[in-house]
Design an enzyme around this catalytic site. Structure first.
Site, PDB file in Angstrom:
ATOM      1  CD  GLU A   1      -3.765   0.764   1.830  1.00  0.00           C
ATOM      2  OE1 GLU A   1      -3.016   0.943   0.857  1.00  0.00           O
ATOM      3  OE2 GLU A   1      -4.042  -0.362   2.284  1.00  0.00           O
TER       4      GLU A   1
ATOM      5  CG  ASP B   1      -3.940   6.872  -1.739  1.00  0.00           C
ATOM      6  OD1 ASP B   1      -2.778   7.241  -1.495  1.00  0.00           O
ATOM      7  OD2 ASP B   1      -4.394   6.779  -2.894  1.00  0.00           O
TER       8      ASP B   1
ATOM      9  CG  ASP C   1      -0.388   0.162   3.035  1.00  0.00           C
ATOM     10  OD1 ASP C   1      -0.149   1.110   2.263  1.00  0.00           O
ATOM     11  OD2 ASP C   1      -0.112  -1.023   2.767  1.00  0.00           O
TER      12      ASP C   1
ATOM     13  CD  GLU D   1      -2.044   5.849   1.907  1.00  0.00           C
ATOM     14  OE1 GLU D   1      -1.500   6.598   1.073  1.00  0.00           O
ATOM     15  OE2 GLU D   1      -2.305   4.640   1.668  1.00  0.00           O
TER      16      GLU D   1
END
Length: 276
Positions: free
Chosen positions: A60, A64, A133, A136
């Protein structure tokens, strides 16, 4: 349970998992290394309930950054005249938990996530923070398995429509400012925001309600108070704008009806005068 039955159950579960992964990979457009995809889909609640398995949190973190880079690069290239502040606001309108969750829902990502029983029981498969989440993490997995070009292509495919929509709607501007300008124009007063927070310190979720004149026009959630307020302001702006547009449309129709009635009355009067 006999060993044969246990083996059969395990094989069936493995086959179902493989079939499920194939379905998700088809939606993503990439076939990923199996263990990497499993990790991307493993929420910490599942990991903790199953002996401390690896979670998707590192993926994640990576995803991101990849998402932020690709979206930022796109905005930089497509808006050469926008200053840094407006580019940052445009990016925030696209890269936020609600937008990511909507993209995740479009992929039906929730059905693939490995969740613990507690999260499962409280609707975790449709929880915005978990969907965001996990998306990502999946982007991070694509980056590790296929490289930046493939991850970038995936981000473009999933997020370019959002980028275009946000740009066209002016969502790169501050929604709180836009809402205040709209409520002033409509004579509704100054917006205020009521914010609540839930969850542990390391994973708080903020919920904001945008109120004008004591009436709540929109709510929003986010990982920060600022994000929640912006989401609430956007929701309220759309609600008030829509209501104002409907009133304007109704007024225009009423005016047209009145004009047509007056025209008919004048025609009748002219006809009466002519016959006399």
């Amino acid at each position: 349970m006999s060993d044969a039955k246990a083996d059969s159950t395990a094989k069936k579960k493995a086959d179902n998992t493989a079939s499920s992964h194939t379905l998700l990979e088809g939606r993503l457009g990439y076939k990923l290394e199996s263990a990497l995809l499993v990790r991307a889909l493993t929420h910490r609640s599942y990991a903790y309930e199953n002996g401390g398995l690896p979670t998707n949190e590192r993926l994640e973190f990576l995803g991101d950054s990849v998402l932020g880079l690709v979206v930022t690069d796109t905005l930089y290239r497509t808006h050469p005249d926008l200053p840094e502040g407006q580019l940052a606001k445009l990016r925030a309108a696209v890269v936020n938990s609600r937008a990511l969750a909507e993209v995740g829902r479009g992929l039906e990502l929730g059905s693939f996530i490995r969740l613990g029983r507690g999260e499962e029981g409280t609707g975790g498969r449709d929880k915005a923070s978990i969907l965001a989440d996990t998306l990502e993490a999946v982007i991070g997995a694509v980056y590790l398995d296929q490289g930046l070009e493939a991850a970038g292509e995936l981000v473009h495919r999933l997020f370019d429509p959002l980028i275009e929509k946000s740009s066209n709607l002016g969502a790169g501007l501050d929604w709180k400012t836009s809402l205040q300008e709209l409520t002033a124009t409509e004579g509704l007063g100054v917006p205020e925001y009521l914010v609540t927070e839930t969850g542990p310190d390391h994973e708080k979720t903020f919920t904001a309600a945008a109120r004008v004149g004591g009436v709540s026009y929109g709510t929003g959630t986010g990982r920060s108070k600022k994000e929640a307020e912006q989401q609430a302001a956007e929701s309220a702006w759309r609600a008030i704008r829509s209501a104002a547009d409907e009133r304007a449309k109704a007024a225009a129709q009423a005016a047209q009806t009145a004009a047509e009635a007056a025209e008919r009355a004048q025609g009748n009067a002219d006809a009466s005068s002519a016959s006399a």
